[in-house]
Scaffold this active site. Structure first.
Site, PDB file in Angstrom:
ATOM      1  CG  ASP A 192     105.572  -3.531 -49.007  1.00 18.86           C
ATOM      2  OD1 ASP A 192     105.761  -2.766 -49.971  1.00 18.86           O
ATOM      3  OD2 ASP A 192     104.533  -3.541 -48.317  1.00 18.86           O
ATOM      4  CG  ASN A 204     101.188 -11.941 -39.315  1.00 19.14           C
ATOM      5  OD1 ASN A 204     100.239 -12.668 -39.590  1.00 19.14           O
ATOM      6  ND2 ASN A 204     101.475 -10.848 -40.019  1.00 19.14           N
ATOM      7  CG  ASN A 234      98.927 -10.227 -37.433  1.00 17.87           C
ATOM      8  OD1 ASN A 234      99.362 -10.240 -36.290  1.00 17.87           O
ATOM      9  ND2 ASN A 234      99.336  -9.351 -38.336  1.00 17.87           N
ATOM     10  CE  LYS A 247     127.302   5.834 -37.255  1.00 17.82           C
ATOM     11  NZ  LYS A 247     127.612   5.815 -35.807  1.00 17.82           N
ATOM     12  CE1 TYR A 273      95.269  -9.540 -40.743  1.00 21.70           C
ATOM     13  CE2 TYR A 273      94.137 -10.057 -42.789  1.00 21.70           C
ATOM     14  CZ  TYR A 273      95.199  -9.474 -42.120  1.00 21.70           C
ATOM     15  OH  TYR A 273      96.167  -8.829 -42.826  1.00 21.70           O
ATOM     16  CD  GLU A 320      99.844  -9.689 -48.662  1.00 22.33           C
ATOM     17  OE1 GLU A 320     100.873  -9.005 -48.476  1.00 22.33           O
ATOM     18  OE2 GLU A 320      99.310 -10.372 -47.773  1.00 22.33           O
ATOM     19  CG  HIS A 373     103.642  -7.074 -46.883  1.00 20.88           C
ATOM     20  ND1 HIS A 373     103.751  -5.713 -46.707  1.00 20.88           N
ATOM     21  CD2 HIS A 373     102.740  -7.509 -45.964  1.00 20.88           C
ATOM     22  CE1 HIS A 373     102.944  -5.348 -45.714  1.00 20.88           C
ATOM     23  NE2 HIS A 373     102.323  -6.407 -45.241  1.00 20.88           N
ATOM     24  CD  GLU A 379     104.529  -9.394 -43.701  1.00 19.56           C
ATOM     25  OE1 GLU A 379     103.986 -10.315 -44.336  1.00 19.56           O
ATOM     26  OE2 GLU A 379     103.907  -8.645 -42.940  1.00 19.56           O
ATOM     27  CE  LYS A 402      99.209 -13.617 -46.482  1.00 20.53           C
ATOM     28  NZ  LYS A 402     100.431 -12.873 -46.831  1.00 20.53           N
ATOM     29  CG  MET A 403      94.604 -19.564 -43.543  1.00 22.70           C
ATOM     30  SD  MET A 403      93.466 -20.966 -43.367  1.00 22.70           S
ATOM     31  CE  MET A 403      93.055 -20.817 -41.625  1.00 22.70           C
ATOM     32  CE  LYS A 404      97.498 -12.050 -41.646  1.00 20.62           C
ATOM     33  NZ  LYS A 404      98.846 -11.784 -42.189  1.00 20.62           N
ATOM     34  CD  GLU A 430     103.148 -14.201 -45.469  1.00 26.13           C
ATOM     35  OE1 GLU A 430     102.463 -14.688 -46.398  1.00 26.13           O
ATOM     36  OE2 GLU A 430     103.051 -13.010 -45.127  1.00 26.13           O
ATOM     37  CG  ASN A 457      99.156  -3.483 -44.993  1.00 26.15           C
ATOM     38  OD1 ASN A 457      99.619  -4.389 -44.325  1.00 26.15           O
ATOM     39  ND2 ASN A 457      98.860  -3.644 -46.268  1.00 26.15           N
ATOM     40  CG  ASP A 510     101.299 -14.192 -42.649  1.00 24.87           C
ATOM     41  OD1 ASP A 510     102.353 -14.415 -42.023  1.00 24.87           O
ATOM     42  OD2 ASP A 510     100.970 -13.057 -43.058  1.00 24.87           O
TER      43      ASP A 510
END
Ligand code: MG
Length: 388
Positions: free
Chosen positions: A291, A214, A19, A99, A154, A340, A321, A264, A180-182, A238, A53, A212
């Site tokens: 996710d 990323n 990506n 913590k 991708y 997804e 995601h 995500e 969906k595509m990158k 995205e 993933n 997307d």
């Protein structure tokens, strides 16, 4: 009821894809089997978990902190008042001496165990996980099927627009309506050509295409792309900037009219709350993609859904995601907007049951007890090897 042993392992989920930010050539994944003393048909019931993933395996945290706390706890300290295994009681045990803040890989480790505990709890009850969740935390009337969209598109060396179109046609032939595509791995002009090539395959309907980034863009690039994309009326835009750059997202949302999706790479209630407080996310159109498998599991995800409801968000605005079966059960039982799907990718962990059928971009859940990973032959073989 007692967990008698925990078996943790790491498997590759490599892929040649890239990506805008990473390639997946060295991606791996933690897997886990929790063996119980509950015997059905001569065999002990086993709960399975794995991490989604995009984040690497978390074996060290599992082995050194999370699993010892779980396994050293008195067996009855993991049960609720009715004597049933309680993933939410176990969650507090796993998080002892941790913590607040710094939600990094720890949330992945806890998510793996949380998934296995839910799988086991539903198996002990003898029902599919989505029914168990619906009975325990939902309204008892889960959705019969879940909206899924196909994620792909991708970048790959030598991949042409025609290749991209063929990939998307394959998704449509497999029963998906939304794909969906990158983007962000090329310049705007080339990305717009790629987008138009895909929209052509979608009968000219941009509302069936999500893109997307990323998390790659700075503010100037985000706004420039926003102006370029707005006319297409895309399904969503995205993770446009860094996942923690709420200011960037807020500014983008003042300029970009169509839906934005992100989350995500947010791994806690606190991070998700900050997103809602500061990132300009709009409850009438935007999507939250946290996710559950990466973010401390379903116990934490329910807290996130409560927080969203408090801020006026419908659970239908959540589409997690990951493309895995755990979220599919959560989506059906807690009435999310969908899940997804990565057809054929991130094997053996990714995807749904071998016999799952996608029709009109919806998939129904199986009737196997628990998550039903036993109905995913290649993955089940790996999981079973953990403890046999
Ligand atoms: Mg994404």
């Amino acid at each position: 009821m007692k967990i008698v042993s925990a078996h943790e392992g790491v498997i590759p989920i490599s892929s040649s894809m890239s990506n805008a930010f990473i390639d997946f050539s060295s991606m791996d994944c933690s897997i886990l089997a929790l063996v119980s003393d509950v015997v059905v048909d001569g065999k002990p019931l086993v709960g399975y978990g794995f991490n989604s993933n995009g984040r690497y395996s978390a074996g060290d945290i599992l082995r050194r902190r999370i699993l010892p706390r779980l396994m050293d706890a008195p067996a009855d300290s993991l049960l609720d008042e009715t004597g049933e295994l309680s993933p939410s009681v176990a969650w507090d045990v796993m998080m002892r001496n941790e913590k607040p803040g710094g939600h990094g890989e720890r949330s992945v480790a806890v998510g793996v165990v949380d998934m296995a505990l839910h799988d086991l709890a539903a198996k002990i009850a003898g029902i599919p996980l989505y029914r168990w969740i619906s009975d325990h935390y939902g309204d008892g009337e889960p959705d019969e099927s879940v909206f899924v969209y196909a994620a792909g598109g991708y970048y790959a060396p030598g991949k042409t627009h025609r290749n991209l179109q063929d990939e998307m046609k394959g998704f449509l032939d497999a029963g998906y309506n939304v794909v969906k595509m990158k983007i962000g791995g090329a310049d705007l002009a080339e990305d717009l050509r790629r987008i138009e090539a895909v929209i052509e395959v979608l009968d000219g309907d941009g509302s069936r295409l999500a893109v997307d980034v990323n998390g790659r863009f700075d503010l100037d690039t985000a706004l420039e792309y926003g102006r370029g994309l707005d006319p297409y009326g895309l399904f969503w835009f995205e993770e446009v900037g860094d996942p923690l750059d709420y200011g960037l997202n807020a500014t983008l949302s003042e300029h970009y009219r169509n839906p934005i999706a992100t989350g995500e790479n947010l791994f806690s209630l606190q991070d998700a709350r900050n997103l809602i407080r500061y990132a300009g996310m709009r409850p009438d159109r935007d999507y939250i993609q946290v996710d559950p498998a990466l973010s401390y599991g379903l116990v934490e995800y329910r807290r996130i859904l409560d927080m969203l409801a408090q801020h006026g968000w419908s659970s239908r605005r959540c589409i997690p995601h990951g493309g895995h079966q755990f979220s599919l059960h959560i989506a059906a039982s807690l009435k999310l907007g969908g899940n997804e799907s990565y057809p054929g990718e991130f094997q053996p962990t990714g995807g749904f049951a071998d016999d799952a059928v996608v029709e009109n971009s919806r998939v129904a859940l199986g009737d196997k007890p628990g998550i039903g990973l036993e109905a995913k032959a290649n993955f089940y073989e790996v999981l079973r090897d953990l403890h046999t």
